[in-house]
Design an enzyme around this catalytic site. Structure first.
Site, PDB file in Angstrom:
ATOM      1  N   LYS A  41     -15.201  -6.148   1.096  1.00 58.42           N
ATOM      2  CA  LYS A  41     -14.042  -6.772   0.444  1.00 58.42           C
ATOM      3  C   LYS A  41     -12.749  -6.391   1.174  1.00 58.42           C
ATOM      4  O   LYS A  41     -12.734  -5.463   1.986  1.00 58.42           O
ATOM      5  CB  LYS A  41     -13.986  -6.303  -1.012  1.00 58.42           C
ATOM      6  CG  LYS A  41     -13.715  -4.791  -1.161  1.00 58.42           C
ATOM      7  CD  LYS A  41     -13.923  -4.302  -2.581  1.00 58.42           C
ATOM      8  CE  LYS A  41     -13.633  -2.810  -2.676  1.00 58.42           C
ATOM      9  NZ  LYS A  41     -13.962  -2.278  -4.019  1.00 58.42           N
ATOM     10  N   ARG A 137     -12.964  -0.585 -16.665  1.00 59.84           N
ATOM     11  CA  ARG A 137     -12.461  -1.700 -15.855  1.00 59.84           C
ATOM     12  C   ARG A 137     -13.343  -2.890 -16.214  1.00 59.84           C
ATOM     13  O   ARG A 137     -13.555  -3.146 -17.397  1.00 59.84           O
ATOM     14  CB  ARG A 137     -12.532  -1.272 -14.378  1.00 59.84           C
ATOM     15  CG  ARG A 137     -11.420  -1.818 -13.521  1.00 59.84           C
ATOM     16  CD  ARG A 137     -11.367  -1.178 -12.148  1.00 59.84           C
ATOM     17  NE  ARG A 137     -12.533  -1.473 -11.304  1.00 59.84           N
ATOM     18  CZ  ARG A 137     -12.676  -1.090 -10.047  1.00 59.84           C
ATOM     19  NH1 ARG A 137     -11.732  -0.389  -9.461  1.00 59.84           N
ATOM     20  NH2 ARG A 137     -13.762  -1.389  -9.356  1.00 59.84           N
ATOM     21  N   HIS A 169     -20.161   1.094 -12.391  1.00 58.95           N
ATOM     22  CA  HIS A 169     -19.303   1.708 -11.356  1.00 58.95           C
ATOM     23  C   HIS A 169     -18.692   2.997 -11.905  1.00 58.95           C
ATOM     24  O   HIS A 169     -18.230   3.042 -13.039  1.00 58.95           O
ATOM     25  CB  HIS A 169     -18.206   0.697 -11.000  1.00 58.95           C
ATOM     26  CG  HIS A 169     -17.423   1.006  -9.761  1.00 58.95           C
ATOM     27  ND1 HIS A 169     -17.989   1.452  -8.585  1.00 58.95           N
ATOM     28  CD2 HIS A 169     -16.097   0.900  -9.505  1.00 58.95           C
ATOM     29  CE1 HIS A 169     -17.043   1.610  -7.673  1.00 58.95           C
ATOM     30  NE2 HIS A 169     -15.887   1.286  -8.199  1.00 58.95           N
ATOM     31  N   ARG A 225     -23.672   1.093  -3.193  1.00 60.73           N
ATOM     32  CA  ARG A 225     -22.640   0.180  -2.686  1.00 60.73           C
ATOM     33  C   ARG A 225     -21.628   0.987  -1.875  1.00 60.73           C
ATOM     34  O   ARG A 225     -20.754   1.643  -2.448  1.00 60.73           O
ATOM     35  CB  ARG A 225     -21.933  -0.526  -3.853  1.00 60.73           C
ATOM     36  CG  ARG A 225     -22.863  -1.322  -4.770  1.00 60.73           C
ATOM     37  CD  ARG A 225     -22.062  -2.088  -5.828  1.00 60.73           C
ATOM     38  NE  ARG A 225     -21.195  -1.221  -6.597  1.00 60.73           N
ATOM     39  CZ  ARG A 225     -21.547  -0.595  -7.719  1.00 60.73           C
ATOM     40  NH1 ARG A 225     -22.755  -0.781  -8.244  1.00 60.73           N
ATOM     41  NH2 ARG A 225     -20.697   0.196  -8.337  1.00 60.73           N
ATOM     42  N   TYR A 269      17.422   4.821   9.658  1.00 60.98           N
ATOM     43  CA  TYR A 269      18.247   4.463   8.497  1.00 60.98           C
ATOM     44  C   TYR A 269      18.456   5.640   7.547  1.00 60.98           C
ATOM     45  O   TYR A 269      17.510   6.366   7.228  1.00 60.98           O
ATOM     46  CB  TYR A 269      17.582   3.343   7.705  1.00 60.98           C
ATOM     47  CG  TYR A 269      17.564   1.999   8.388  1.00 60.98           C
ATOM     48  CD1 TYR A 269      18.718   1.455   8.940  1.00 60.98           C
ATOM     49  CD2 TYR A 269      16.381   1.260   8.461  1.00 60.98           C
ATOM     50  CE1 TYR A 269      18.699   0.207   9.550  1.00 60.98           C
ATOM     51  CE2 TYR A 269      16.353   0.015   9.064  1.00 60.98           C
ATOM     52  CZ  TYR A 269      17.513  -0.514   9.606  1.00 60.98           C
ATOM     53  OH  TYR A 269      17.480  -1.734  10.206  1.00 60.98           O
ATOM     54  N   CYS A 316      11.040   1.976   9.703  1.00 56.70           N
ATOM     55  CA  CYS A 316      11.747   0.711   9.496  1.00 56.70           C
ATOM     56  C   CYS A 316      10.721  -0.414   9.359  1.00 56.70           C
ATOM     57  O   CYS A 316       9.519  -0.183   9.392  1.00 56.70           O
ATOM     58  CB  CYS A 316      12.675   0.428  10.675  1.00 56.70           C
ATOM     59  SG  CYS A 316      13.776   1.808  11.099  1.00 56.70           S
ATOM     60  N   MET A 317      11.191  -1.644   9.217  1.00 61.22           N
ATOM     61  CA  MET A 317      10.252  -2.757   9.061  1.00 61.22           C
ATOM     62  C   MET A 317       9.392  -2.955  10.311  1.00 61.22           C
ATOM     63  O   MET A 317       8.207  -3.254  10.219  1.00 61.22           O
ATOM     64  CB  MET A 317      11.022  -4.051   8.751  1.00 61.22           C
ATOM     65  CG  MET A 317      10.112  -5.215   8.402  1.00 61.22           C
ATOM     66  SD  MET A 317      11.007  -6.736   8.085  1.00 61.22           S
ATOM     67  CE  MET A 317      11.842  -6.349   6.559  1.00 61.22           C
ATOM     68  N   ASP A 318      10.015  -2.754  11.490  1.00 62.38           N
ATOM     69  CA  ASP A 318       9.336  -3.098  12.742  1.00 62.38           C
ATOM     70  C   ASP A 318       9.149  -1.920  13.678  1.00 62.38           C
ATOM     71  O   ASP A 318       8.547  -2.081  14.734  1.00 62.38           O
ATOM     72  CB  ASP A 318      10.177  -4.124  13.523  1.00 62.38           C
ATOM     73  CG  ASP A 318      10.807  -5.148  12.624  1.00 62.38           C
ATOM     74  OD1 ASP A 318      10.051  -5.800  11.885  1.00 62.38           O
ATOM     75  OD2 ASP A 318      12.047  -5.260  12.622  1.00 62.38           O
TER      76      ASP A 318
HETATM   77  C1  LIG Z   1     -14.865  -1.193  -3.770  1.00 62.48           C
HETATM   78  C2  LIG Z   1     -16.091  -1.011  -4.547  1.00 62.48           C
HETATM   79  C3  LIG Z   1     -17.156  -0.259  -4.042  1.00 62.48           C
HETATM   80  C4  LIG Z   1     -17.084   0.554  -2.780  1.00 62.48           C
HETATM   81  O1  LIG Z   1     -16.490   1.805  -3.059  1.00 62.48           O
HETATM   82  P1  LIG Z   1     -16.375   2.917  -1.908  1.00 62.48           P
HETATM   83  O2  LIG Z   1     -15.790   4.070  -2.605  1.00 62.48           O
HETATM   84  O3  LIG Z   1     -15.463   2.350  -0.871  1.00 62.48           O
HETATM   85  O4  LIG Z   1     -17.739   3.139  -1.389  1.00 62.48           O
HETATM   86  C5  LIG Z   1     -18.332  -0.228  -4.761  1.00 62.48           C
HETATM   87  N1  LIG Z   1     -18.446  -0.903  -5.929  1.00 62.48           N
HETATM   88  C6  LIG Z   1     -17.419  -1.608  -6.454  1.00 62.48           C
HETATM   89  C7  LIG Z   1     -17.598  -2.301  -7.753  1.00 62.48           C
HETATM   90  C8  LIG Z   1     -16.200  -1.674  -5.801  1.00 62.48           C
HETATM   91  O5  LIG Z   1     -15.186  -2.362  -6.338  1.00 62.48           O
END
Ligand SMILES: *Cc1c(COP(=O)(O)O)cnc(C)c1O
Length: 380
Positions: A41, A137, A169, A225, A269, A316-318
């Site tokens: 992702k 979540r 999760h 995951r 700045y 800075c920005m750049d």
């Molecule tokens: C982003 C995410 C992961 C991966 O987590 P890591 O800590 O980067 O391994 C796994 N499961 C879900 C649902 C996530 O949103």
């Protein structure tokens, strides 16, 4: 002396490192009967979604994970035909596109089951269910779970979908002693039992992210995951077993200018840094417009000429400035903001500590005008 051509500011992504990291993660979990879903992702945590996915597949990863349907469809467009799971949708998303392309979608609620039902025209959808075991979540609460699994089973019986996975999760997996881990794992096992009683027989049950995959073998189940660890960053620095992860991202830029400033010179700045004595300053052509955190001002370091150099004044920005002290530097010299650390250069984790954040955010935010170069070249 001839010099190599000067490279533009760039994000260098070592796809071989991603491939080897995924291989190491698979070696770690497959003896437990698990395998790895590589999470790509957010543009592969800033490493490039398509190229990172390619490296993951080359390492044998049977699953890819993304947040949105859009990300999943982008992988299909790029030619990926393997298993892909997505888990974050809003009402009206292209569920039909996902179902038609064989993407596993995730439902948290009865309302989402209805969206999936409406999206199915022919082949049954591949549907996973997420239970909230304590992160609060996405996912069904324990209270709503029996109704969700019953409805999911009914949709299986009438041929609308197949429930291919059940998952949850962790909230605190990078703190292995945190009592929430045990509670969440127990809640997940309860949810699995409830689903089994309702008649669901998913292909995969999964709970662990990178930190849990490394630190909590009991949570590996069928699949882990792994996002951050696939990119070579330690999800729990100082706590994880060392399995030889290699950070895959470096960010480099050529020096624009080197000059000497007198004692008392105010730098960047707001003059948040003033030279205590005469010193050399180097100008680096990257800023917060490219993802360099503004919080790095006066705290982070870069690598230039084989030495770590402090950033002086605000980002800075750049552009931003680094202290060269008494050392010689010339325009075009390579500045490494962060890399694997193998040569002594700062790492994304060093930057995270300097900026009061986590390395996830450092690598994911790099972008803007930076171009990506993949190593080996043309491996994408
Ligand atoms: C982003 C995410 C992961 C991966 O987590 P890591 O800590 O980067 O391994 C796994 N499961 C879900 C649902 C996530 O949103």
């Amino acid at each position: 002396m001839s010099r190599d051509p000067v490279r533009r500011p760039e994000i260098v992504v070592d796809l071989g490192a991603i491939r080897r990291n995924v291989g190491r993660l698979r070696d770690l979990v497959t003896p437990d009967g698990a395998d790895v879903m590589v999470v790509v992702k957010a543009d592969g945590y800033g490493h490039g979604i398509v190229e990172s996915a390619g490296a993951a597949r080359a390492a044998g990863a049977p699953w890819l994970g993304v947040a949105t349907i859009e990300e999943a469809l982008l992988l299909r467009e790029a030619g990926d035909t393997g298993r892909i799971l997505c888990w974050l949708t809003v009402p009206g998303d292209d569920w039909a596109g996902a179902v038609d392309r064989g993407v596993d979608v995730t439902a948290y609620s009865l309302a989402e089951l209805e969206e999936v039902r409406a999206a199915v025209t022919g082949t049954p959808a591949r549907l996973q269910l997420k239970v909230d075991t304590g992160l609060s979540r996405g996912g069904s609460t324990a209270q709503d779970w029996p109704a969700l699994v019953a409805a999911a089973r009914a949709g299986e019986a009438d041929g609308t979908w197949r429930v291919t996975g059940i998952w949850s999760h962790f909230a605190c997996s990078d703190e292995p002693e945190h009592p929430a881990n045990q509670r969440q794992e127990a809640a997940f096992r309860d949810a699995l039992e409830g689903a089994a009683r309702a008649g669901l027989r998913p292909e995969v049950r999964h709970l662990a992210n990178s930190a849990a995959a490394l630190l909590r073998p009991s949570s590996r189940l069928d699949l882990v995951r792994c996002g951050i660890a696939s990119y070579g960053l330690d999800p729990a620095p100082g706590l994880s077993p060392q399995i030889g992860l290699e950070p895959a991202m470096s960010v480099t830029a050529p020096l624009v200018l080197a000059k000497r400033v007198p004692a008392g010179a105010g730098v960047s700045y707001g003059h948040t840094w003033t030279a205590p004595g005469e010193t050399g300053l180097g100008l680096v052509p990257l800023g917060y417009g490219d993802g360099v955190p503004r919080h790095a001002g006066n705290t982070a370091e870069v690598w230039l000429g084989g030495v770590r150099r402090p950033i002086r004044g605000r980002i800075c920005m750049d552009q931003f400035l680094v202290d060269l002290g008494e050392d010689e530097a010339v325009p075009g010299d390579e500045v490494v903001l962060f890399g694997s650390g193998a040569a002594g250069e700062p790492t994304a984790d060093d930057w995270a500590r300097a900026c009061g954040t986590i390395h996830y955010e450092i690598v994911t935010r790099m972008g803007g005008r930076l171009r990506r170069r993949f190593v080996p070249e043309g491996a994408a």
